[in-house]
Design an enzyme around this catalytic site. Structure first.
Site, PDB file in Angstrom:
ATOM      1  N   ASP A   1      88.856  12.059   8.659  1.00 26.17           N
ATOM      2  CA  ASP A   1      88.308  10.852   8.032  1.00 26.17           C
ATOM      3  C   ASP A   1      87.401  10.124   9.001  1.00 26.17           C
ATOM      4  OD1 ASP A   1      89.667   7.806   6.510  1.00 26.17           O
ATOM      5  OD2 ASP A   1      87.845   8.975   6.086  1.00 26.17           O
TER       6      ASP A   1
ATOM      7  N   LYS B   1      81.196  11.930   9.224  1.00 27.22           N
ATOM      8  CA  LYS B   1      81.149  13.041   8.264  1.00 27.22           C
ATOM      9  C   LYS B   1      80.417  14.261   8.824  1.00 27.22           C
ATOM     10  CE  LYS B   1      83.336   9.982   6.268  1.00 27.22           C
ATOM     11  NZ  LYS B   1      84.766   9.930   6.631  1.00 27.22           N
TER      12      LYS B   1
ATOM     13  N   ASP C   1      88.848  13.578   3.798  1.00 27.43           N
ATOM     14  CA  ASP C   1      88.436  12.468   2.944  1.00 27.43           C
ATOM     15  C   ASP C   1      86.915  12.530   2.740  1.00 27.43           C
ATOM     16  OD1 ASP C   1      88.366   8.833   3.116  1.00 27.43           O
ATOM     17  OD2 ASP C   1      88.661  10.148   1.392  1.00 27.43           O
ATOM     18  N   ASN C   2      86.433  11.927   1.665  1.00 31.05           N
ATOM     19  CA  ASN C   2      84.995  11.684   1.447  1.00 31.05           C
ATOM     20  C   ASN C   2      84.147  12.929   1.261  1.00 31.05           C
ATOM     21  OD1 ASN C   2      85.731   9.504   4.016  1.00 31.05           O
ATOM     22  ND2 ASN C   2      85.294   8.745   1.966  1.00 31.05           N
TER      23      ASN C   2
ATOM     24  N   GLU D   1      87.284   4.574  -2.301  1.00 29.43           N
ATOM     25  CA  GLU D   1      88.240   3.472  -2.175  1.00 29.43           C
ATOM     26  C   GLU D   1      87.712   2.166  -2.773  1.00 29.43           C
ATOM     27  OE1 GLU D   1      87.363   5.506   0.312  1.00 29.43           O
ATOM     28  OE2 GLU D   1      86.635   4.438   2.054  1.00 29.43           O
TER      29      GLU D   1
HETATM   30  O1  LIG Z   1      81.656   6.675   7.284  1.00 27.35           O
HETATM   31  C1  LIG Z   1      82.840   6.704   6.950  1.00 27.35           C
HETATM   32  N1  LIG Z   1      83.799   6.977   7.802  1.00 27.35           N
HETATM   33  C2  LIG Z   1      83.456   7.180   9.200  1.00 27.35           C
HETATM   34  C3  LIG Z   1      84.631   6.788  10.020  1.00 27.35           C
HETATM   35  C4  LIG Z   1      84.525   6.682  11.326  1.00 27.35           C
HETATM   36  C5  LIG Z   1      85.683   6.251  12.129  1.00 27.35           C
HETATM   37  O2  LIG Z   1      86.120   7.357  12.916  1.00 27.35           O
HETATM   38  C6  LIG Z   1      86.060   6.981  14.285  1.00 27.35           C
HETATM   39  N2  LIG Z   1      85.897   8.196  15.055  1.00 27.35           N
HETATM   40  C7  LIG Z   1      84.741   8.797  15.419  1.00 27.35           C
HETATM   41  N3  LIG Z   1      85.049   9.926  16.106  1.00 27.35           N
HETATM   42  C8  LIG Z   1      86.387  10.013  16.152  1.00 27.35           C
HETATM   43  C9  LIG Z   1      87.129  11.121  16.763  1.00 27.35           C
HETATM   44  F1  LIG Z   1      88.243  11.371  16.076  1.00 27.35           F
HETATM   45  F2  LIG Z   1      86.378  12.208  16.703  1.00 27.35           F
HETATM   46  F3  LIG Z   1      87.436  10.872  18.026  1.00 27.35           F
HETATM   47  C10 LIG Z   1      86.936   8.936  15.521  1.00 27.35           C
HETATM   48  C11 LIG Z   1      84.948   5.962  14.358  1.00 27.35           C
HETATM   49  O3  LIG Z   1      85.020   5.213  15.544  1.00 27.35           O
HETATM   50  C12 LIG Z   1      85.286   5.151  13.121  1.00 27.35           C
HETATM   51  O4  LIG Z   1      86.397   4.326  13.336  1.00 27.35           O
HETATM   52  C13 LIG Z   1      83.230   6.380   5.560  1.00 27.35           C
HETATM   53  C14 LIG Z   1      82.271   5.780   4.752  1.00 27.35           C
HETATM   54  C15 LIG Z   1      82.591   5.448   3.443  1.00 27.35           C
HETATM   55  N4  LIG Z   1      81.580   4.847   2.645  1.00 27.35           N
HETATM   56  O5  LIG Z   1      81.818   4.578   1.431  1.00 27.35           O
HETATM   57  O6  LIG Z   1      80.461   4.612   3.166  1.00 27.35           O
HETATM   58  C16 LIG Z   1      83.861   5.687   2.922  1.00 27.35           C
HETATM   59  C17 LIG Z   1      84.822   6.290   3.742  1.00 27.35           C
HETATM   60  O7  LIG Z   1      86.081   6.559   3.269  1.00 27.35           O
HETATM   61  C18 LIG Z   1      84.513   6.646   5.042  1.00 27.35           C
HETATM   62  O8  LIG Z   1      85.481   7.269   5.784  1.00 27.35           O
HETATM   63 MG   LIG Z   2      87.114   7.915   4.540  1.00 22.11          MG
END
Ligand SMILES: O=C(NC/C=C/[C@H]1O[C@@H](n2cnc(C(F)(F)F)c2)[C@H](O)[C@@H]1O)c1cc([N+](=O)[O-])cc(O)c1O
Ligand SMILES: [Mg+2]
Length: 214
Positions: free
Chosen positions: A141, A144, A169-170, A199
């Protein structure tokens, strides 16, 4: 200075949820996101699908990529058997700081190891750092465009066993086309799409469950 959305989400948890009650933490976040400010948690509708997969897999080791505020971390950890471990990776230190407090409010610190940093740095080190052989369940999650490269890293470092489950997810919105193509066409996976909604909205989205065949 202005608060951030994750900080306001945390305040809503501390105000409206009962300490040590994971379901009340989940409920408080969903209420905040539905009635106050949208946030990118997996949410209640897809969250029920997540719960059913976690319950079916009954995992002893879980890897979550993308903690954000800890909403799915709390959902998953609240369903784990005793002595099971959930490792959750978060890149953004401000999100990680909020997630730690959300997880603590739910009383789930013992079951959760929140690791700060990049997946490309941490996936190669998980075995040695945390004494993990393989993961029974991986919840994707995070960014992407990282789902596919990180899945390949997870395979490369021998972190999957026959029957390990990837849940993403997504896969529709925002979408992960290269990942979806990979798990649906690879002979190493048996994939299944769970249709749902983005969501807190009526927009289509869904989860892809992929079983590693080894
Ligand atoms: O962009 C979305 N999610 C991106 C989520 C990103 C999250 O994952 C973390 N991360 C990055 N690398 C790692 C790891 F693990 F590699 F270290 C962890 C980022 O800092 C952030 O907290 C998103 C967008 C929508 N939307 O409707 O736009 C809906 C959703 O459910 C979504 O999840
Ligand atoms: Mg998500």
């Amino acid at each position: 200075t202005q608060s951030t959305r994750p900080q306001r989400l945390l305040s809503a948890v501390q105000k409206n949820a009962t300490r040590g009650d994971p379901r009340s933490v989940v409920k408080a976040i969903d209420h905040f996101c539905r009635h106050k400010e949208w946030a990118m948690n997996v949410g209640d509708e897809k969250g029920c699908i997540l719960d059913s997969v976690v319950t079916e897999v009954n995992p002893h080791t879980v890897l979550e990529l993308g903690t954000y505020c800890g909403y799915s971390t709390v959902r998953i950890a609240s369903l784990l058997p005793p002595h099971a471990k959930l490792i959750t990776l978060e890149f953004n230190p401000d999100y990680a700081a909020v997630a730690r407090q959300v997880i603590a409010w739910a009383g789930l610190e013992e079951k959760v190891q929140l690791v700060e940093g990049a997946s490309s740095d941490w996936i190669p080190k998980l075995k040695e750092q945390f004494g993990i052989q393989t993961f029974d369940l991986v919840f994707l999650d995070h960014w992407k465009d990282r789902y596919l490269p990180d899945t390949k890293l997870i395979e490369e470092f021998g972190l999957l066993r026959k029957g390990s489950v990837l849940l993403a997810d997504n896969v529709i919105c925002p979408g992960t086309p290269d990942y979806l193509e990979y798990v649906r066409s690879s002979p190493q996976y048996k994939s299944q799409y769970f249709k749902s909604h983005l969501e807190y909205t009526k927009v289509e989205d869904g989860l892809e469950k992929s079983v590693f065949l080894g």
